[in-house]
Design a protein around this motif. Sequence first.
Motif, PDB file in Angstrom:
ATOM      1  N   GLN A  39       7.841   1.252  -8.897  1.00  0.00           N
ATOM      2  CA  GLN A  39       8.415  -0.096  -8.970  1.00  0.00           C
ATOM      3  C   GLN A  39       8.224  -0.784  -7.634  1.00  0.00           C
ATOM      4  O   GLN A  39       8.879  -0.437  -6.639  1.00  0.00           O
ATOM      5  N   ALA A  40       7.301  -1.726  -7.620  1.00  0.00           N
ATOM      6  CA  ALA A  40       7.070  -2.506  -6.406  1.00  0.00           C
ATOM      7  C   ALA A  40       8.186  -3.533  -6.240  1.00  0.00           C
ATOM      8  O   ALA A  40       8.841  -3.911  -7.228  1.00  0.00           O
ATOM      9  N   PRO A  41       8.420  -4.011  -5.022  1.00  0.00           N
ATOM     10  CA  PRO A  41       9.476  -5.002  -4.790  1.00  0.00           C
ATOM     11  C   PRO A  41       9.316  -6.227  -5.683  1.00  0.00           C
ATOM     12  O   PRO A  41       8.247  -6.837  -5.730  1.00  0.00           O
ATOM     13  N   GLY A  42      10.350  -6.568  -6.425  1.00  0.00           N
ATOM     14  CA  GLY A  42      10.344  -7.742  -7.280  1.00  0.00           C
ATOM     15  C   GLY A  42       9.557  -7.599  -8.565  1.00  0.00           C
ATOM     16  O   GLY A  42       9.355  -8.590  -9.287  1.00  0.00           O
ATOM     17  N   LYS A  43       9.112  -6.387  -8.893  1.00  0.00           N
ATOM     18  CA  LYS A  43       8.290  -6.199 -10.086  1.00  0.00           C
ATOM     19  C   LYS A  43       8.909  -5.155 -11.004  1.00  0.00           C
ATOM     20  O   LYS A  43       9.832  -4.449 -10.632  1.00  0.00           O
ATOM     21  N   LEU A  80       3.485  14.688  -7.125  1.00  0.00           N
ATOM     22  CA  LEU A  80       2.484  13.623  -7.127  1.00  0.00           C
ATOM     23  C   LEU A  80       1.882  13.562  -5.731  1.00  0.00           C
ATOM     24  O   LEU A  80       2.556  13.134  -4.786  1.00  0.00           O
ATOM     25  N   GLN A  81       0.654  14.014  -5.615  1.00  0.00           N
ATOM     26  CA  GLN A  81      -0.079  13.913  -4.353  1.00  0.00           C
ATOM     27  C   GLN A  81      -0.745  12.556  -4.310  1.00  0.00           C
ATOM     28  O   GLN A  81      -1.536  12.217  -5.200  1.00  0.00           O
ATOM     29  N   MET A  82      -0.422  11.763  -3.291  1.00  0.00           N
ATOM     30  CA  MET A  82      -0.947  10.413  -3.180  1.00  0.00           C
ATOM     31  C   MET A  82      -1.799  10.303  -1.926  1.00  0.00           C
ATOM     32  O   MET A  82      -1.292  10.522  -0.813  1.00  0.00           O
ATOM     33  N   ASN A  83      -3.052   9.972  -2.097  1.00  0.00           N
ATOM     34  CA  ASN A  83      -3.996   9.835  -0.986  1.00  0.00           C
ATOM     35  C   ASN A  83      -4.494   8.401  -0.888  1.00  0.00           C
ATOM     36  O   ASN A  83      -4.407   7.635  -1.846  1.00  0.00           O
ATOM     37  N   ASN A  84      -5.031   8.074   0.287  1.00  0.00           N
ATOM     38  CA  ASN A  84      -5.590   6.742   0.515  1.00  0.00           C
ATOM     39  C   ASN A  84      -4.597   5.653   0.097  1.00  0.00           C
ATOM     40  O   ASN A  84      -4.938   4.722  -0.637  1.00  0.00           O
ATOM     41  N   LEU A  85      -3.391   5.769   0.592  1.00  0.00           N
ATOM     42  CA  LEU A  85      -2.339   4.821   0.214  1.00  0.00           C
ATOM     43  C   LEU A  85      -2.623   3.426   0.757  1.00  0.00           C
ATOM     44  O   LEU A  85      -3.134   3.274   1.876  1.00  0.00           O
ATOM     45  N   GLN A  86      -2.278   2.431  -0.053  1.00  0.00           N
ATOM     46  CA  GLN A  86      -2.507   1.030   0.260  1.00  0.00           C
ATOM     47  C   GLN A  86      -1.187   0.261   0.210  1.00  0.00           C
ATOM     48  O   GLN A  86      -0.221   0.730  -0.394  1.00  0.00           O
ATOM     49  N   PRO A  87      -1.136  -0.910   0.822  1.00  0.00           N
ATOM     50  CA  PRO A  87       0.121  -1.684   0.824  1.00  0.00           C
ATOM     51  C   PRO A  87       0.686  -1.910  -0.580  1.00  0.00           C
ATOM     52  O   PRO A  87       1.910  -1.919  -0.748  1.00  0.00           O
ATOM     53  N   ASP A  88      -0.150  -2.082  -1.588  1.00  0.00           N
ATOM     54  CA  ASP A  88       0.337  -2.288  -2.959  1.00  0.00           C
ATOM     55  C   ASP A  88       1.038  -1.057  -3.532  1.00  0.00           C
ATOM     56  O   ASP A  88       1.704  -1.155  -4.565  1.00  0.00           O
ATOM     57  N   ASP A  89       0.883   0.076  -2.884  1.00  0.00           N
ATOM     58  CA  ASP A  89       1.564   1.291  -3.341  1.00  0.00           C
ATOM     59  C   ASP A  89       3.005   1.334  -2.866  1.00  0.00           C
ATOM     60  O   ASP A  89       3.769   2.235  -3.264  1.00  0.00           O
ATOM     61  N   THR A  90       3.395   0.419  -2.029  1.00  0.00           N
ATOM     62  CA  THR A  90       4.778   0.343  -1.548  1.00  0.00           C
ATOM     63  C   THR A  90       5.741   0.132  -2.703  1.00  0.00           C
ATOM     64  O   THR A  90       5.460  -0.627  -3.629  1.00  0.00           O
ATOM     65  N   GLY A  91       6.877   0.812  -2.625  1.00  0.00           N
ATOM     66  CA  GLY A  91       7.901   0.646  -3.652  1.00  0.00           C
ATOM     67  C   GLY A  91       8.670   1.933  -3.854  1.00  0.00           C
ATOM     68  O   GLY A  91       8.546   2.877  -3.074  1.00  0.00           O
ATOM     69  N   VAL A  92       9.451   1.938  -4.911  1.00  0.00           N
ATOM     70  CA  VAL A  92      10.227   3.123  -5.261  1.00  0.00           C
ATOM     71  C   VAL A  92       9.495   3.891  -6.356  1.00  0.00           C
ATOM     72  O   VAL A  92       9.029   3.287  -7.335  1.00  0.00           O
ATOM     73  N   TYR A  93       9.398   5.193  -6.163  1.00  0.00           N
ATOM     74  CA  TYR A  93       8.740   6.062  -7.140  1.00  0.00           C
ATOM     75  C   TYR A  93       9.808   6.880  -7.866  1.00  0.00           C
ATOM     76  O   TYR A  93      10.660   7.512  -7.226  1.00  0.00           O
ATOM     77  N   TYR A  94       9.727   6.835  -9.175  1.00  0.00           N
ATOM     78  CA  TYR A  94      10.714   7.502 -10.019  1.00  0.00           C
ATOM     79  C   TYR A  94      10.061   8.615 -10.833  1.00  0.00           C
ATOM     80  O   TYR A  94       8.971   8.443 -11.383  1.00  0.00           O
TER      81      TYR A  94
END
Length: 114
Positions: A39-43, A80-94
């Motif tokens: 869940q990205a901010p505001g989305k 969940l292994q997350m690589n090459n993270l980008q600004p759009d990946d910011t948010g809460v992960y559930y």
Amino acid sequence: QVQLVESGGGLVEIGGSLKLSCVASGLAFRIYTMNWYHQAPGKQRELVAQITDGGTAIYTDNAKGRFTISRDNAKNTVTLQMNNLQPDDTGVYYCNADRFADYWGPGTQVTVAA
């Protein structure tokens, strides 16, 4: 009482990696499909990756090639292994467990520094 507890979030630079974990209790973990949502901010909350009780992994287009979902039924854990993270990946992960009912964890915050 069913509980899902996520961990592993934090602040990371662009291109960096994080590994999220979710430990489940109070349910027959091995028969549940396990999901990670973002869940990205505001989305709205959106599915990122799914792993079935048989171990089949499914990813959204944005996660393909960068994220890897896995499960350890002996430890009631999904990661969940997350690589090459980008600004759009910011948010809460559930973490979500889905079978006869739908269970959610409280989430873990991931922030990718722009």
